[in-house]
Design an enzyme around this catalytic site. Structure first.
Site, PDB file in Angstrom:
ATOM      1  N   ASP A  85      -4.143  -2.494   3.914  1.00  0.00           N
ATOM      2  CA  ASP A  85      -4.322  -1.772   2.645  1.00  0.00           C
ATOM      3  C   ASP A  85      -5.358  -0.673   2.768  1.00  0.00           C
ATOM      4  OD1 ASP A  85      -3.248  -4.578   1.818  1.00  0.00           O
ATOM      5  OD2 ASP A  85      -2.799  -3.155   0.213  1.00  0.00           O
TER       6      ASP A  85
ATOM      7  N   ALA B   8       0.797  -1.229   0.000  1.00  0.00           N
ATOM      8  CA  ALA B   8       0.000   0.000   0.000  1.00  0.00           C
ATOM      9  C   ALA B   8       0.836   1.290   0.000  1.00  0.00           C
ATOM     10  CB  ALA B   8      -0.976  -0.036   1.176  1.00  0.00           C
TER      11      ALA B   8
HETATM   12  O1  MRU Z   1      -1.113  -7.417  -3.179  1.00  0.00           O
HETATM   13  P1  MRU Z   1      -0.031  -6.740  -2.399  1.00  0.00           P
HETATM   14  O2  MRU Z   1       1.236  -7.500  -2.349  1.00  0.00           O
HETATM   15  O3  MRU Z   1       0.152  -5.304  -2.812  1.00  0.00           O
HETATM   16  O4  MRU Z   1      -0.604  -6.715  -0.909  1.00  0.00           O
HETATM   17  C1  MRU Z   1       0.149  -6.126   0.099  1.00  0.00           C
HETATM   18  C2  MRU Z   1      -0.457  -6.251   1.438  1.00  0.00           C
HETATM   19  O5  MRU Z   1      -1.530  -6.798   1.621  1.00  0.00           O
HETATM   20  C3  MRU Z   1       0.281  -5.571   2.559  1.00  0.00           C
HETATM   21  O6  MRU Z   1       0.090  -6.258   3.757  1.00  0.00           O
HETATM   22  C4  MRU Z   1      -0.253  -4.144   2.717  1.00  0.00           C
HETATM   23  O7  MRU Z   1      -0.229  -3.463   1.494  1.00  0.00           O
HETATM   24  C5  MRU Z   1       0.513  -3.374   3.718  1.00  0.00           C
HETATM   25  S1  MRU Z   1       2.135  -2.984   3.157  1.00  0.00           S
HETATM   26  C6  MRU Z   1       2.896  -2.029   4.308  1.00  0.00           C
END
Ligand code: MRU
Length: 343
Positions: free
Chosen positions: A238, A47
């Site tokens: 997210d 995110a």
């Molecule tokens: O699909 P992704 O790899 O972008 O998902 C990422 C996550 O779910 C993380 O846990 C979230 O973005 C937090 S990152 C600090």
């Protein structure tokens, strides 16, 4: 490690996360369309990282604009913003980052700056956002480290580390800060089907920093909790609704239910830019459905029967009632989240 996202000499620099752990490759992107493509294909993911990358995409759009008309420039940037926003729907940081950049452009247009001055103002904001993201992660780490035991094991899901941010990380930032404080932490990393961010990215990062880590498959978490091997869970987010419901990588909800059953604290580490105060609850968080090939194929090789029905939601929502605390850069927020997040 290098910054995951950076801006140098008019280019957006990204670590290509689809190639980790095999190789550490940096990409140099010159256009906002290349940034949008990198977000869709998850060369950049997580995110906070896509929030800053999206914002820098607007900087590239401004740099490459050929118009001298300020109104036309703003309209061009707004269109670039739409393209960048249409990449992934769940992480609110993406929309936050792009809107922050567009608001700065609009403010500059209103004071009748030249196009060159606007580009410079947006570049400076981009630099500030990069530095701010690292500072925010370190602050999250400092606050969250207090919650971890002096010696113990932490389970995490997906990758909420330096690779998901500009650097340092949120959930892994908490772990890093605890280790820096002298705590002895062992990490259990859920592999995180279907894209394996836990095994590929979290393990890579922690091993690079010599933080002990053991990869487990997602369906092993319950048994390790039952055996008393997990002291707490720390994950990223997210999007967090104003009532504290948390959208994070698919599988997070199952981990939260298991932690609740075993009376293990479940913590969410996230910057305040992840909180969407416009949403009353997690029911309104849009959940991305990704390509079915992520499920049916491994390394380009089909492993599922031809024609099988598939669903692939990329995120789930953990109700606030299962979250013991949300760790932000401003401090640790406890329930009731509706009241305390605002404060
Ligand atoms: O699909 P992704 O790899 O972008 O998902 C990422 C996550 O779910 C993380 O846990 C979230 O973005 C937090 S990152 C600090």
């Amino acid at each position: 490690m290098h910054r995951t996202v950076d801006y140098k000499d008019g280019k957006v620099i990204l670590i290509d996360q689809t190639r980790i752990p095999s190789e550490l490759v940096e990409l140099e992107l010159s256009t906002y369309k290349e940034v949008a493509d990198a977000i869709v294909t998850m060369k950049v993911r997580g995110a906070p990282a896509i929030g800053v990358a999206g914002a820098l995409g607007i900087v590239l759009a401004a740099r490459h604009s050929s118009t001298l008309d300020l109104k036309a420039l703003y309209e061009e940037l707004a269109r670039a913003g739409e393209t960048l926003k249409n990449t992934r729907p769940t992480a609110v940081n993406l929309f936050w980052g792009i809107d922050r950049m567009l608001n700065a452009a609009q403010a500059a247009v209103q004071v009748d700056s030249s196009v060159q001055e606007i580009v410079q103002a947006l570049e400076s904001l981009g630099e500030a956002m990069l530095a701010e993201d690292e500072d925010v992660c370190r602050a999250i780490g400092r606050h969250g480290a207090e919650l971890l035991p002096k010696k113990g094991s932490v389970l995490t899901h997906c990758n909420a580390g330096a690779l998901a941010c500009v650097g340092y990380g949120t959930a892994l930032g908490v772990i890093r800060a605890a280790v820096e404080m002298g705590k002895q932490i062992h990490v259990y990393a859920d592999e995180t089907r279907p894209r394996l961010q836990g095994m590929k990215l979290t393990c890579f990062e922690l091993m690079s920093d010599h933080i002990p880590v053991t990869v487990i498959s997602d369906n092993m978490a319950g048994t390790f909790m039952q055996q008393g091997k997990i002291d707490c869970v720390v994950v990223g987010a997210d999007r967090i609704a104003s009532n504290g419901d948390v959208a994070n990588k698919i599988g997070t909800y199952s981990v939260a239910v298991l932690a609740h059953h075993h009376k293990i604290p479940f913590y969410v580490a996230a910057p305040l830019s992840t909180v969407d105060f416009s949403l009353v609850s997690g029911d309104d968080i849009p959940i991305e459905e990704r390509s079915h090939e992520e499920m049916t194929h491994i390394n380009g090789h089909r492993v599922a029967p031809e024609g099988v029905e598939v669903v692939n939601p990329s995120f789930d929502v953990t109700p606030a009632s299962l979250v013991n605390a949300i760790i932000t850069e401003k401090g640790i927020v406890r329930p009731p989240y509706k009241k305390n997040l605002k404060r």
